[in-house]
Design a protein around this motif. Structure first.
Motif, short mmCIF file in Angstrom:
data_model
loop_
_atom_site.label_atom_id
_atom_site.label_comp_id
_atom_site.label_asym_id
_atom_site.label_seq_id
_atom_site.Cartn_x
_atom_site.Cartn_y
_atom_site.Cartn_z
N GLN A 174 7.67 -27.96 20.25
CA GLN A 174 7.40 -27.83 21.69
C GLN A 174 8.69 -27.43 22.41
N GLU A 176 9.24 -25.76 25.06
CA GLU A 176 9.21 -25.84 26.52
C GLU A 176 9.25 -27.29 27.00
N ALA A 179 12.94 -28.86 25.89
CA ALA A 179 13.90 -27.75 25.91
C ALA A 179 15.32 -28.22 25.68
#
Length: 256
Positions: A174, A176, A179
């Motif tokens: 993941q 995003e 981050a």
């Protein structure tokens, strides 16, 4: 009794003639001010009600400005009162109104300044200025503050370590949501406080296993400070109960 004593005892509810009437009047204004903040948010408020709220706001601020000035004038150490907890509360209760007046003529976006009006809610703390419950909480905090501070520092370290670990597990899956480590700290804070918004969550198997382990740690993070304060409060209440049950000692007599 000079005028300073009259004013100080009247504001504190200890005046021999006025008793608690001045203090109760100030408390009523505190409650009215807090309720008016909610009324101001009602949609389609009539014009006369908006005018009444604006005028009453000015009147309430005037009263509490006078109270703050009188407390400064009658305090044995004005600087000490100004730096005290309730001295700061009294100042914050009136400061947003005057800040709004100062910045109103500069053509600036005053939304942030108007938001400071919410600080008027700290006036409600003055309702408990002289209650024994607040005294007990203060005593309990003094008794365990070192332990709570140490535990708070440890909790922040655990928070950061958990963010580092979950970032390693979830960043590739993941990119995003995770981050950076600092983005992962939001997930760690929500998980460790057992809030669990569900906006960010692990999807890898090892990330989920790590989350389960974190939840066990979270139980301690929530329970330990609460237990420390609760134990201190119980000890203070037991001490007060023992002092109330203890019979008064007879006055000492001279046997000579």
């Amino acid at each position: 009794m000079d005028w300073r004593k009259h004013v100080a005892t009247a504001l504190d509810g200890r005046h021999p003639g006025l008793g608690h009437r001045v203090e109760l009047g100030l408390h009523a204004l505190i409650l009215y001010s807090a309720l008016s903040m909610g009324v101001e948010t009602l949609p389609d408020l009539p014009g006369w009600a908006q005018t009444l709220l604006s005028v009453s706001e000015i009147a309430v601020v005037a009263v509490f400005t006078a109270e703050y000035a009188l407390r400064l004038a009658t305090a044995p150490a004005p600087g000490g009162y100004a730096r005290s907890f309730f001295g700061i509360v009294d100042l914050l209760a009136i400061a947003p109104f005057y800040l709004g007046l100062v910045f109103a003529g500069f053509g600036l976006d005053l939304r942030a300044v108007r938001a400071l009006r919410l600080l008027r809610l700290v006036r409600l703390l003055k309702l408990a200025r002289y209650t024994s419950a607040i005294d007990r909480f203060a005593s309990a905090w003094r008794a365990v503050k070192e332990e709570v501070v140490v535990f708070g520092v440890a909790a922040v370290i655990v928070l950061y370590v958990c963010a580092l670990v979950i970032y390693q597990f979830e960043h590739d899956a993941q990119p995003e949501a995770f981050a950076s480590v600092f983005d992962a700290m939001w997930w760690a804070a929500v998980t460790l406080t057992t809030v669990g918004y569900g906006d960010v969550y692990p999807v890898t198997s090892i990330g989920r296993v790590f989350t389960v382990l974190m939840l066990f740690v979270a139980l301690g993070i929530i329970a330990i400070p609460t237990g420390l304060v609760a134990s201190a409060l119980s000890a203070i209440r037991a001490k007060e109960a023992a002092e109330d049950r203890e019979p008064p000692r007879p006055p000492a007599t001279d046997r000579n």
